[in-house]
Design a protein around this motif. Sequence first.
Motif, PDB file in Angstrom:
ATOM      1  N   ILE A 113      -5.212 -12.051   6.164  1.00 59.42           N
ATOM      2  CA  ILE A 113      -5.250 -10.835   5.565  1.00 59.42           C
ATOM      3  C   ILE A 113      -4.997  -9.426   6.390  1.00 59.42           C
ATOM      4  N   GLU A 114      -5.369  -9.607   7.910  1.00 59.93           N
ATOM      5  CA  GLU A 114      -5.323  -8.429   8.586  1.00 59.93           C
ATOM      6  C   GLU A 114      -3.580  -8.288   9.150  1.00 59.93           C
ATOM      7  N   TYR A 127      -2.888 -13.120  -2.048  1.00 60.39           N
ATOM      8  CA  TYR A 127      -3.162 -11.677  -1.899  1.00 60.39           C
ATOM      9  C   TYR A 127      -1.930 -10.755  -2.365  1.00 60.39           C
ATOM     10  N   CYS A 128      -1.226 -11.204  -1.307  1.00 59.40           N
ATOM     11  CA  CYS A 128       0.281 -10.390  -1.438  1.00 59.40           C
ATOM     12  C   CYS A 128       0.354 -10.932  -2.737  1.00 59.40           C
ATOM     13  N   GLN A 133       1.822  -3.761   4.963  1.00 61.85           N
ATOM     14  CA  GLN A 133       1.234  -2.777   3.324  1.00 61.85           C
ATOM     15  C   GLN A 133       1.215  -0.967   4.525  1.00 61.85           C
ATOM     16  N   ILE A 134       0.653  -1.107   5.502  1.00 61.29           N
ATOM     17  CA  ILE A 134       1.050   0.687   6.186  1.00 61.29           C
ATOM     18  C   ILE A 134       2.209   0.432   6.858  1.00 61.29           C
ATOM     19  N   LYS A 158      -2.667  -6.443   5.730  1.00 61.51           N
ATOM     20  CA  LYS A 158      -2.553  -5.352   5.653  1.00 61.51           C
ATOM     21  C   LYS A 158      -1.634  -4.133   6.470  1.00 61.51           C
ATOM     22  N   LYS A 159      -1.799  -4.759   8.087  1.00 64.37           N
ATOM     23  CA  LYS A 159      -0.729  -4.442   8.805  1.00 64.37           C
ATOM     24  C   LYS A 159       0.505  -4.022   8.043  1.00 64.37           C
ATOM     25  N   LEU A 192      -1.550  -7.341  -4.305  1.00 62.63           N
ATOM     26  CA  LEU A 192      -0.813  -6.394  -3.919  1.00 62.63           C
ATOM     27  C   LEU A 192       0.166  -5.930  -5.142  1.00 62.63           C
TER      28      LEU A 192
END
Length: 393
Positions: A279-280, A243-244, A286-287, A283-284, A247
């Motif tokens: 995954i969560e 996933y990383c 990434q922000i 996502k955090k 992205l």
Amino acid sequence: MVSDIIDEIIESRLKKKSKIFMNKEILHPDYIPETLPHREKEIRKLAEILVVALKGERPSNVLIYGLTGTGKTAVAKYVTKRLAEKAPTLNARLLHAYVNTRKVDTTYRVIASIASSLGLRIPSTGIAISEVYRRYIKALENWGGLHIVVLDEIDYYVKREGDDLLYKLVRINEELEKARVAIIGITNDINFVENLDPRVRSSLGEEEIVFPPYDAEQLYDILKQRADKAFYPGVVSSRIISYCAALAAREHGDARRALDLLRVAGEIAEREGANVVTIEHVKKAQIELEEGRIYQAASTLPLHPKLVLKAIIELMKEKGTSTTGEVYNKYFKIALEYGIEPLTQRRISEIITQLDMIGLINAVVVSRGRHGKTKLIKINSELLDIIEGAIKL
């Protein structure tokens, strides 16, 4: 109370052993692993250029191109370090200096940093640049070996300080009898050399190496190699690494971005008391990274781009979007208020394009019928406060 908050954080974060990280340093971009996956071709080419240094010969100067996070710095550091380690076994005198000219941001500090790698102690201020350079020349001659100087993010330095120092460095061997210097320049800007003095251009780019972006599979291999040593077993699954990697592959194959994502995701998991990275968490992360990147990009801009951003922000608050002409008029007014001579409208139009390219603004060309075309300019509302805080003048 504040002291109670600090005590609580110390108790929860420092006194408890991490369940996530074995060695977080391995995930930092500055860490150079024993092997660099998918950069064997570039390592071989750079090593073949520089290896003559171990015979006491001066290698060609090298200019390395590539987007951010494509392994340029890692390869340059890896090759020069390995050659310097081999030198004593071959009775060769070889030392290397690495300077990130975006961080070491003045001519004085750059030449002082280069000289310090020979053991010279240069005061932080107080002597002329010409004197620092003279001391460097003298130290080289007293030492009598070959000095490889790596200048990273060299395009930022030249935009800020000009190419006078580069001219001196690429011609330095004319002033030396017993020693030699080879230059490795690293840049993200493929058009960097076009603005150099022709004499600098021909000498600096004697050899050129272009680093292609990584794809998702290559990024996966890089992350897997680091994750196996950075995290405890079972903390990061193959799915998280994929996933990383996916992205980061969307953002020009940036390995630095991929490593930051994985590291910050692990830090978030640790703060939340989790046993695994999810995954969560990514996502955090990434922000968090996006906000940090935007702040860094805006805060390190030169004066006039900051004034342009200030003009766009004021217009955003007044009327939402704005056109190039409106931004220029507002910028012109702000510049005069600060006692700064405004740039031309053409130059401001170029700055707007640059700000759009680095993601600080959105500039969309629209048709105005018989009135021609213009750009509608705005800043993402979620980034407005971050950018405004970063450009305080």
